[in-house]
Motif scaffolding. Sequence first.
Motif, short mmCIF file in Angstrom:
data_model
loop_
_atom_site.label_atom_id
_atom_site.label_comp_id
_atom_site.label_asym_id
_atom_site.label_seq_id
_atom_site.Cartn_x
_atom_site.Cartn_y
_atom_site.Cartn_z
N ALA A 256 23.54 -11.57 2.56
CA ALA A 256 24.09 -12.86 2.19
C ALA A 256 23.06 -13.94 2.49
N VAL A 257 23.17 -15.04 1.79
CA VAL A 257 22.28 -16.18 2.02
C VAL A 257 23.15 -17.43 2.20
N TYR A 258 22.75 -18.27 3.15
CA TYR A 258 23.42 -19.55 3.37
C TYR A 258 22.51 -20.62 2.83
N ARG A 259 23.00 -21.34 1.84
CA ARG A 259 22.21 -22.43 1.25
C ARG A 259 23.14 -23.49 0.69
N LYS A 260 22.72 -24.70 0.82
CA LYS A 260 23.49 -25.85 0.33
C LYS A 260 24.91 -25.84 0.88
N GLY A 261 25.05 -25.44 2.14
CA GLY A 261 26.34 -25.48 2.79
C GLY A 261 27.31 -24.38 2.42
N GLU B 53 17.89 -25.91 5.43
CA GLU B 53 17.17 -24.65 5.32
C GLU B 53 18.07 -23.54 4.79
N ASN B 54 17.45 -22.55 4.18
CA ASN B 54 18.16 -21.35 3.75
C ASN B 54 18.12 -20.33 4.87
N THR B 55 19.18 -19.57 5.04
CA THR B 55 19.26 -18.53 6.05
C THR B 55 19.77 -17.26 5.39
N ILE B 56 19.16 -16.12 5.74
CA ILE B 56 19.58 -14.83 5.19
C ILE B 56 20.22 -14.01 6.29
N GLY B 57 21.34 -13.36 5.97
CA GLY B 57 21.99 -12.44 6.89
C GLY B 57 22.04 -11.06 6.27
N ILE B 58 21.70 -10.05 7.05
CA ILE B 58 21.69 -8.67 6.56
C ILE B 58 22.57 -7.83 7.46
N ASP B 59 23.52 -7.13 6.87
CA ASP B 59 24.38 -6.20 7.60
C ASP B 59 23.97 -4.79 7.21
#
Length: 88
Positions: A21-26, A6-12
Amino acid sequence: MATPTENTIGIDLGTTHACVAVYRKGKIEILSNDYSERTTTSYVTFTEHKRLIAVETNAMVGEDPQNTVFDAKRRKLNDPTITAEKKN
């Protein structure tokens, strides 16, 4: 909890800058704004015809402070500027 597929989005949402930032494909990728910058100024200016954000509003703090929202996280809710903004 996100699985590795899954893709995960982080917002600061910082006091002076914001970052996404987005976490995808490791991997973690910090996203750029429309100006190819990896952080965006946390200022917004409201003019008669439009809303200015990021680079567009940096100079407006000095030129048009009455219509520019900035430094909001450092202010108390009873601050006169914040109280005035609640009406909008």
